[in-house]
Design a protein around this motif. Structure first.
Motif, PDB file in Angstrom:
ATOM      1  N   GLY A  52       1.083  -1.176  -0.089  1.00 22.41           N
ATOM      2  CA  GLY A  52       0.136  -0.164  -0.003  1.00 22.41           C
ATOM      3  C   GLY A  52       0.847   0.968  -0.047  1.00 22.41           C
ATOM      4  O   GLY A  52       2.104   1.130   0.048  1.00 22.41           O
ATOM      5  N   GLU A  53       0.120   2.398  -0.069  1.00 19.53           N
ATOM      6  CA  GLU A  53       0.836   3.712  -0.100  1.00 19.53           C
ATOM      7  C   GLU A  53       0.568   4.311   1.158  1.00 19.53           C
ATOM      8  O   GLU A  53      -0.472   4.065   1.822  1.00 19.53           O
ATOM      9  N   LYS A  54       1.464   5.743   1.393  1.00 14.99           N
ATOM     10  CA  LYS A  54       1.318   6.478   2.533  1.00 14.99           C
ATOM     11  C   LYS A  54      -0.023   7.248   2.091  1.00 14.99           C
ATOM     12  O   LYS A  54      -0.151   7.683   0.864  1.00 14.99           O
ATOM     13  N   PRO A  55      -0.938   7.600   2.895  1.00 19.31           N
ATOM     14  CA  PRO A  55      -2.234   8.333   2.529  1.00 19.31           C
ATOM     15  C   PRO A  55      -1.862   9.816   2.110  1.00 19.31           C
ATOM     16  O   PRO A  55      -0.553  10.066   2.589  1.00 19.31           O
ATOM     17  N   ARG A  56      -2.792  10.290   1.532  1.00 17.97           N
ATOM     18  CA  ARG A  56      -2.501  12.000   1.051  1.00 17.97           C
ATOM     19  C   ARG A  56      -2.401  12.748   1.985  1.00 17.97           C
ATOM     20  O   ARG A  56      -1.842  13.655   2.124  1.00 17.97           O
ATOM     21  N   ARG A  62       0.556  10.336   9.966  1.00 24.67           N
ATOM     22  CA  ARG A  62       1.022  10.378  11.411  1.00 24.67           C
ATOM     23  C   ARG A  62       0.207   9.290  12.072  1.00 24.67           C
ATOM     24  O   ARG A  62       1.130   8.815  12.958  1.00 24.67           O
ATOM     25  N   GLN A  63      -0.672   8.798  11.971  1.00 24.91           N
ATOM     26  CA  GLN A  63      -1.496   7.735  12.744  1.00 24.91           C
ATOM     27  C   GLN A  63      -0.976   6.401  12.365  1.00 24.91           C
ATOM     28  O   GLN A  63      -1.426   5.243  12.701  1.00 24.91           O
ATOM     29  N   GLY A  64       0.082   6.398  11.205  1.00 25.76           N
ATOM     30  CA  GLY A  64       0.516   5.127  10.626  1.00 25.76           C
ATOM     31  C   GLY A  64      -0.500   4.097   9.981  1.00 25.76           C
ATOM     32  O   GLY A  64      -0.059   3.237   9.411  1.00 25.76           O
ATOM     33  N   TYR A  65      -1.495   4.925   9.273  1.00 26.63           N
ATOM     34  CA  TYR A  65      -1.912   4.157   8.194  1.00 26.63           C
ATOM     35  C   TYR A  65      -1.501   3.881   7.124  1.00 26.63           C
ATOM     36  O   TYR A  65      -0.571   4.905   6.380  1.00 26.63           O
ATOM     37  N   LEU A  66      -1.796   2.934   6.052  1.00 28.40           N
ATOM     38  CA  LEU A  66      -1.253   2.811   4.857  1.00 28.40           C
ATOM     39  C   LEU A  66      -2.758   2.637   4.160  1.00 28.40           C
ATOM     40  O   LEU A  66      -3.494   2.277   4.796  1.00 28.40           O
ATOM     41  N   VAL A  67      -2.482   2.892   2.966  1.00 29.97           N
ATOM     42  CA  VAL A  67      -3.695   2.490   2.145  1.00 29.97           C
ATOM     43  C   VAL A  67      -3.571   1.786   0.819  1.00 29.97           C
ATOM     44  O   VAL A  67      -2.591   2.097   0.072  1.00 29.97           O
ATOM     45  N   LEU A  68      -4.509   0.842   0.541  1.00 24.10           N
ATOM     46  CA  LEU A  68      -4.259   0.047  -0.690  1.00 24.10           C
ATOM     47  C   LEU A  68      -5.471   0.379  -1.395  1.00 24.10           C
ATOM     48  O   LEU A  68      -6.599   0.761  -1.219  1.00 24.10           O
TER      49      LEU A  68
END
Length: 105
Positions: A52-56, A62-68
């Motif tokens: 996944g990518e780092k969110p926009r 900062r909260q550590g989410y990734l987005v697929l």
């Protein structure tokens, strides 16, 4: 080593709503095909959790989410390398106000 994948109740609820919407508007076959595509793509994370990518939005980064990114859908997740665990937090249509949805988790 493969990572385990779990989904939060919120993620399950959002997937359910999305598939019901597709079924109502485009038919059951289309909805089931979309669900299969989604499940297959999510399962690939167990072998490659950082695909996944780092969110926009910086707040989500900062909260550590990734987005697929899956066509029109976005899967928000976090990786715990120590536990070899991927947690799916939300699956949303990218045309929605997903920042509000994910911020509320």
């Amino acid at each position: 080593m493969k990572y385990d994948i779990i989904r939060t109740e919120m993620a399950d609820e959002l997937i359910h709503k999305l598939i019901l919407y597709i079924a109502r508007n485009f038919g059951n076959e289309t909805a089931l095909a979309r669900l299969d595509e989604m499940e297959n793509a999510i399962s690939l994370l167990s072998d490659d959790p950082y695909m996944g990518e780092k969110p926009r939005y910086s707040l989500l980064r900062r909260q550590g989410y990734l987005v697929l990114i899956l066509k029109k859908d976005l899967v928000f997740y976090k990786v715990d390398d120590d536990k070899k665990l991927i947690t799916i937090y939300a699956v949303v249509d990218q045309r929605q106000d997903y920042l509000s949805i994910v911020r509320g988790l």
